[in-house]
Design a protein around this motif. Structure first.
Motif, mmCIF file in Angstrom:
data_model
loop_
_atom_site.group_PDB
_atom_site.id
_atom_site.type_symbol
_atom_site.label_atom_id
_atom_site.label_comp_id
_atom_site.label_asym_id
_atom_site.label_seq_id
_atom_site.Cartn_x
_atom_site.Cartn_y
_atom_site.Cartn_z
ATOM 1 N N PHE A 58 -21.333 8.925 1.330
ATOM 2 C CA PHE A 58 -20.540 8.839 0.102
ATOM 3 C C PHE A 58 -20.582 10.091 -0.754
ATOM 4 N N TRP A 59 -21.518 10.992 -0.495
ATOM 5 C CA TRP A 59 -21.555 12.235 -1.259
ATOM 6 C C TRP A 59 -20.238 12.994 -1.131
ATOM 7 N N GLY A 60 -19.790 13.190 0.097
ATOM 8 C CA GLY A 60 -18.570 13.950 0.314
ATOM 9 C C GLY A 60 -17.309 13.191 -0.052
ATOM 10 N N VAL A 61 -17.314 11.877 0.183
ATOM 11 C CA VAL A 61 -16.139 11.074 -0.162
ATOM 12 C C VAL A 61 -15.907 11.135 -1.669
ATOM 13 N N GLU A 62 -16.979 10.942 -2.429
ATOM 14 C CA GLU A 62 -16.872 11.036 -3.885
ATOM 15 C C GLU A 62 -16.472 12.451 -4.304
ATOM 16 N N VAL B 83 -5.226 11.402 1.942
ATOM 17 C CA VAL B 83 -6.336 12.327 1.722
ATOM 18 C C VAL B 83 -7.558 11.896 2.533
ATOM 19 N N LEU B 84 -7.849 10.600 2.517
ATOM 20 C CA LEU B 84 -9.026 10.083 3.224
ATOM 21 C C LEU B 84 -9.013 10.484 4.696
ATOM 22 N N PHE B 85 -7.874 10.282 5.344
ATOM 23 C CA PHE B 85 -7.831 10.517 6.783
ATOM 24 C C PHE B 85 -7.405 11.930 7.166
ATOM 25 N N SER B 86 -6.949 12.712 6.194
ATOM 26 C CA SER B 86 -6.626 14.111 6.471
ATOM 27 C C SER B 86 -7.874 14.986 6.445
ATOM 28 N N VAL B 87 -8.730 14.796 5.446
ATOM 29 C CA VAL B 87 -9.835 15.744 5.255
ATOM 30 C C VAL B 87 -11.212 15.104 5.109
ATOM 31 N N VAL B 88 -11.283 13.788 4.890
ATOM 32 C CA VAL B 88 -12.587 13.165 4.635
ATOM 33 C C VAL B 88 -13.158 12.495 5.868
ATOM 34 N N ALA B 89 -12.407 11.592 6.472
ATOM 35 C CA ALA B 89 -12.931 10.774 7.563
ATOM 36 C C ALA B 89 -12.034 10.806 8.792
ATOM 37 N N ASP B 90 -12.657 10.822 9.950
ATOM 38 C CA ASP B 90 -11.928 10.757 11.214
ATOM 39 C C ASP B 90 -11.676 9.283 11.537
ATOM 40 N N PRO B 91 -10.414 8.833 11.536
ATOM 41 C CA PRO B 91 -10.124 7.413 11.728
ATOM 42 C C PRO B 91 -10.249 6.935 13.168
ATOM 43 N N ASP C 190 -23.680 11.660 10.956
ATOM 44 C CA ASP C 190 -24.323 10.385 10.629
ATOM 45 C C ASP C 190 -23.771 9.247 11.476
ATOM 46 N N SER C 191 -24.647 8.395 11.977
ATOM 47 C CA SER C 191 -24.199 7.275 12.791
ATOM 48 C C SER C 191 -24.841 5.977 12.321
ATOM 49 N N GLY C 192 -24.157 4.881 12.569
ATOM 50 C CA GLY C 192 -24.609 3.570 12.114
ATOM 51 C C GLY C 192 -23.489 2.884 11.350
ATOM 52 N N THR C 193 -23.548 1.562 11.268
ATOM 53 C CA THR C 193 -22.484 0.828 10.580
ATOM 54 C C THR C 193 -22.367 1.213 9.115
ATOM 55 N N GLN C 194 -23.448 1.698 8.527
ATOM 56 C CA GLN C 194 -23.410 2.090 7.121
ATOM 57 C C GLN C 194 -22.538 3.318 6.892
ATOM 58 N N TYR C 195 -22.207 4.039 7.960
ATOM 59 C CA TYR C 195 -21.373 5.239 7.845
ATOM 60 C C TYR C 195 -19.968 5.009 8.400
ATOM 61 N N ARG C 196 -19.577 3.760 8.538
ATOM 62 C CA ARG C 196 -18.244 3.470 9.068
ATOM 63 C C ARG C 196 -17.163 3.856 8.058
ATOM 64 N N ALA C 197 -16.019 4.230 8.589
ATOM 65 C CA ALA C 197 -14.840 4.404 7.744
ATOM 66 C C ALA C 197 -14.178 3.039 7.617
ATOM 67 N N ALA C 198 -13.710 2.712 6.433
ATOM 68 C CA ALA C 198 -13.078 1.405 6.216
ATOM 69 C C ALA C 198 -12.189 1.457 4.990
ATOM 70 N N ILE C 199 -11.145 0.634 5.020
ATOM 71 C CA ILE C 199 -10.270 0.455 3.864
ATOM 72 C C ILE C 199 -10.529 -0.943 3.323
ATOM 73 N N VAL C 200 -10.711 -1.048 2.011
ATOM 74 C CA VAL C 200 -11.002 -2.346 1.378
ATOM 75 C C VAL C 200 -9.924 -2.605 0.322
ATOM 76 N N PRO C 201 -8.810 -3.211 0.702
ATOM 77 C CA PRO C 201 -7.724 -3.449 -0.259
ATOM 78 C C PRO C 201 -8.169 -4.371 -1.394
ATOM 79 N N MET C 202 -7.674 -4.074 -2.583
ATOM 80 C CA MET C 202 -8.003 -4.883 -3.747
ATOM 81 C C MET C 202 -6.915 -5.897 -4.069
ATOM 82 N N ASP C 203 -5.771 -5.783 -3.422
ATOM 83 C CA ASP C 203 -4.690 -6.751 -3.638
ATOM 84 C C ASP C 203 -3.736 -6.703 -2.446
#
Length: 224
Positions: free
Chosen positions: A54-58, A115-123, A132-145
């Motif tokens: 989350f350091w880089g995502v933030e 932005v997320l999938f262009s420069v932050v996370a490999d989908p 980093d590996s493990g489920t805690q480092y998964r990429a995910a989208i969490v819709p709010m509505d």
């Protein structure tokens, strides 16, 4: 053990290496704008996204124009396991995630995903990002509505069919549970620790890629 938990000697070695050859973001792909991205009239909305450490995502999203604030935290598990030291074995259910408060009249939800999938996370990666590996480092989208879910579903299909990646797009869309803010020491980590070896090697290149690919999206001053 992840690179963030390794001895200081290893981190210092990584810093030396990073100065020998300029580091680049692991996955940089200039993606198209979301084809399905309805206008939202509200001046404030919330997005919860996961994309590895989350350091880089933030750090990246705090520099996106229209973003009001970004907070690092945990999503997917319980309150009892929403602690940094309890997420490292990958059994907590949590993903390191960020909660983004943004102005939809300035930046759309689809643009945040771009932005997320262009420069932050490999989908195309499952349960890992960068070093980093493990489920805690998964990429995910969490819709709010429902609208965010519509945009997320359509965009994953769009970039998957567009053949922008060599492998299939496999990012999950997760139902929102509770977002638990991370410890104070992890907030604004990238901005406050620019010379940290992990930041230099893995996260600073993501911000550089944002500025190079989408200069019109970059804020003059980072959001808090």
């Amino acid at each position: 053990m992840t690179p963030r938990a390794r001895p200081l000697v290893a981190l210092l070695a990584a810093a030396v290496l990073s100065q020998c050859a300029p580091a680049q973001a692991e996955s940089v792909v200039k993606l198209p704008a979301a084809a399905v991205d309805p206008a939202v009239k509200a001046k404030r909305a919330t997005a919860v996204l996961a994309g590895g450490c989350f350091w880089g995502v933030e750090g990246v999203f705090s520099n996106v124009k229209g973003v009001i604030s970004v907070e690092s935290g945990y999503h997917g598990g319980s309150r009892a396991t929403a602690k940094y030291e309890l997420t490292h074995d990958g059994t907590s259910g949590h993903a390191e995630a960020v909660r983004i408060v943004y102005d939809p009249t300035q930046v759309s939800y689809g643009t945040l995903l771009r932005v997320l999938f262009s420069v932050v996370a490999d989908p195309t990666l499952k349960n890992r990002q960068g070093p980093d590996s493990g489920t805690q480092y998964r990429a995910a989208i969490v819709p709010m509505d429902a609208t965010q879910r519509q945009v997320a579903t359509a965009y994953l299909a769009q970039i998957g069919k567009g053949k922008y990646f060599a492998k299939p797009v496999i990012v999950p869309i997760e139902s929102y549970k509770t977002f638990y803010p991370a410890e104070a020491s992890h907030q604004n980590f990238m901005r406050l620790n620019p010379s940290n070896p992990y930041i230099v090697r893995w996260d600073a290149p993501k911000l550089a890629a944002l500025k190079r690919l989408y200069p019109d999206l970059v804020r003059k001053v980072p959001a808090p």
